[in-house]
Design a protein around this motif. Structure first.
Motif, PDB file in Angstrom:
ATOM      1  N   UNK A 155     -58.432 -94.485 -48.593  1.00 52.11           N
ATOM      2  CA  UNK A 155     -58.838 -93.135 -48.956  1.00 52.11           C
ATOM      3  C   UNK A 155     -57.734 -92.153 -48.642  1.00 52.11           C
ATOM      4  N   UNK A 156     -57.816 -90.995 -49.274  1.00 51.11           N
ATOM      5  CA  UNK A 156     -57.018 -89.843 -48.870  1.00 51.11           C
ATOM      6  C   UNK A 156     -57.867 -88.606 -49.110  1.00 51.11           C
ATOM      7  N   UNK A 157     -58.056 -87.805 -48.072  1.00 50.76           N
ATOM      8  CA  UNK A 157     -58.864 -86.599 -48.200  1.00 50.76           C
ATOM      9  C   UNK A 157     -59.257 -86.079 -46.836  1.00 50.76           C
ATOM     10  N   UNK A 158     -60.363 -85.359 -46.803  1.00 49.91           N
ATOM     11  CA  UNK A 158     -60.845 -84.750 -45.570  1.00 49.91           C
ATOM     12  C   UNK A 158     -61.686 -85.750 -44.777  1.00 49.91           C
ATOM     13  N   UNK A 217     -55.735 -94.467 -44.395  1.00 49.08           N
ATOM     14  CA  UNK A 217     -56.250 -93.100 -44.356  1.00 49.08           C
ATOM     15  C   UNK A 217     -55.125 -92.148 -43.956  1.00 49.08           C
ATOM     16  N   UNK A 218     -55.319 -90.841 -44.149  1.00 47.84           N
ATOM     17  CA  UNK A 218     -54.300 -89.873 -43.734  1.00 47.84           C
ATOM     18  C   UNK A 218     -54.003 -90.002 -42.239  1.00 47.84           C
ATOM     19  N   UNK A 223     -53.753 -84.617 -43.926  1.00 50.85           N
ATOM     20  CA  UNK A 223     -54.714 -84.006 -44.844  1.00 50.85           C
ATOM     21  C   UNK A 223     -55.041 -82.580 -44.414  1.00 50.85           C
ATOM     22  N   UNK A 224     -55.100 -82.353 -43.103  1.00 49.64           N
ATOM     23  CA  UNK A 224     -55.404 -81.005 -42.620  1.00 49.64           C
ATOM     24  C   UNK A 224     -54.288 -80.039 -42.992  1.00 49.64           C
ATOM     25  N   UNK A 225     -53.044 -80.457 -42.819  1.00 45.12           N
ATOM     26  CA  UNK A 225     -51.932 -79.580 -43.145  1.00 45.12           C
ATOM     27  C   UNK A 225     -51.856 -79.317 -44.643  1.00 45.12           C
ATOM     28  N   UNK A 226     -52.125 -80.332 -45.448  1.00 40.80           N
ATOM     29  CA  UNK A 226     -52.098 -80.137 -46.900  1.00 40.80           C
ATOM     30  C   UNK A 226     -53.202 -79.185 -47.335  1.00 40.80           C
ATOM     31  N   UNK A 229     -61.729 -91.217 -52.257  1.00 41.35           N
ATOM     32  CA  UNK A 229     -60.920 -90.059 -51.910  1.00 41.35           C
ATOM     33  C   UNK A 229     -60.358 -89.364 -53.124  1.00 41.35           C
ATOM     34  N   UNK A 230     -59.303 -88.562 -52.928  1.00 37.46           N
ATOM     35  CA  UNK A 230     -58.711 -87.793 -54.012  1.00 37.46           C
ATOM     36  C   UNK A 230     -58.310 -88.706 -55.163  1.00 37.46           C
TER      37      UNK A 230
END
Length: 411
Positions: free
Chosen positions: A7-10, A35-36, A59-62, A101-102
């Motif tokens: 995944x990639x996301x929050x 994951x991130x 992910x938080x910084x993005x 995720x995204x």
């Protein structure tokens, strides 16, 4: 059985995979998660003993950077390249890859599975990404749908065009780099032939188009036995149940004064406030003893002890509050969150705030609806209908699909 979950996301994209990983390990599977690299995600996975492979930027910084729509293709190319680099090694020797995720990141992960010749599965945690004549798609920022177009089939065709324009070149450039042919329908590639919908059927009822074959498993809930902190226990025990306010992974760019607004709105109802910092960095506004601030917290242990839950409308928080029987106020910020706000209102288990930027008056009005005895009774009634076995169902379906070498059947 070896499984890689990607995944990639929050946090809402990561935490359900933790729940699935726990159930897969209970069935004897070897599991790893891509994951991130955010510390909180690593902590979640470390807490259940599942190895994590960091993928891409924070992910938080993005999310906090709020990149403009014009930069989406560039970020998509970077996310896809990150998936190819990290997931390729993590997926080597696995029996199945689960992607979520995204969308561009999921496309990258699925391309890895294709390159390695392993089974793959696409999962979503909200139905609005699945083409259906029963609902419209979510418009991408900077690419609104033409005014006056209301036919969902037309809107989904326009959505496919937008996705190809935003992510097609990025995906196909990366695919060519690993020797794969181009994809001419990015959304269709990610959704696949038999996507899974990991949401609760009461909160998120799926109406099946004949040609999609969605498998709805129920929400993937991470079991959480962590105790509440001594300070929080003391605050809860010092008075009537407070109103919880937290906006999860939403930075709330448009709401700089949000802490003052939410605390004053809660106080206007004669209630105490319990504020979670989250990615919005909420904090107390004075030193009165009717408010308390928390960081990471066990929502499963907490939500049954609060008067109401004010939140952003993420699928995970909506499900957690509904499962606990806590009335909700949803202040939607983006993406699928207006949908969850609407579902909370339709079910009578809370209120949907009108818009993403609350005022003291607007949030007070929504709280008055959620704090009525009628809403409390309805929320408790719906809580008894929420499935708690979604992750276990999904784990068994995955096991059966691998061991029997046939497509997973409906839950």
């Amino acid at each position: 059985m070896r499984v890689v979950l990607c995944t990639y996301g929050s946090r809402g994209d990561v935490e359900p995979l933790v729940g699935l990983a726990v159930q897969l390990r209970a069935l004897g599977a070897e599991v790893r998660v891509c994951a991130p690299p955010d510390e909180e995600f690593g902590d979640l996975l470390d807490g259940v003993g599942v190895p994590v492979v960091p993928v891409g930027p924070s992910a938080r910084e993005l999310t906090a950077a709020a990149p403009p729509p014009s930069s989406f293709p560039r970020y998509a190319a970077e996310l896809i390249a990150g998936q190819l680099d990290a997931v390729m090694g993590a997926a080597e020797g696995c029996d199945v890859l689960v992607a979520t995720g995204m969308l561009p990141a999921a496309a990258g992960a699925l391309s890895v599975a294709e390159k390695l010749g392993i089974r793959s599965l696409s999962v979503t945690f909200q139905q609005l990404g699945l083409p259906s004549p029963h609902h419209p798609p979510i418009a991408y920022p900077g690419r609104p749908f033409p005014p006056g177009v209301t036919d969902n089939r037309v809107l989904w065709a326009l959505d496919a065009e937008s996705i190809n324009a935003l992510f097609g070149a990025a995906l196909n450039t990366n695919r060519a780099a690993i020797g794969l042919p181009p994809v001419d329908d990015v959304r269709g590639y990610v959704v696949g032939d038999r996507p899974w919908l990991a949401t609760d059927p009461v909160l998120d009822p799926w109406q099946e188009p004949a040609d999609l074959g969605v498998v709805q498993t129920g929400a993937w809930i991470r079991p959480d036995a962590r105790p509440l902190s001594d300070g929080l226990e003391a605050f809860l025990g010092a008075g009537e149940p407070p109103v919880y306010v937290g906006f999860g992974s939403m930075p709330l760019h448009a709401s700089k004064d949000i802490a003052r607004v939410v605390i004053e709105a809660v106080r206007a109802q004669g209630r105490r406030a319990l504020v979670r910092r989250g990615w919005a960095d909420l904090d107390l506004i004075d030193d009165r003893d009717d408010c308390f601030v928390v960081g990471e917290v066990n929502q499963q242990a907490l939500f049954g002890r609060v008067a109401a839950v004010v939140h952003h409308g993420g699928a995970g928080t909506t499900t957690a509050a509904a499962r606990a029987g806590a009335p909700q106020v949803v202040v939607p910020q983006a993406a699928d969150q207006p949908y969850w706000a609407r579902r909370v209102a339709e079910l009578g288990i809370g209120a949907a705030h009108d818009g993403s930027t609350p005022t003291v008056n607007s949030l007070s009005a929504a709280l008055r609806t959620s704090l009525t005895p009628e809403t409390r009774v309805r929320a408790r009634a719906v809580a008894g209908t929420i499935r708690t076995d979604g992750a276990a169902v999904a784990a068994k379906l995955l096991r059966d699909a691998v061991t029997q070498e046939k497509p997973p059947m409906s839950a």
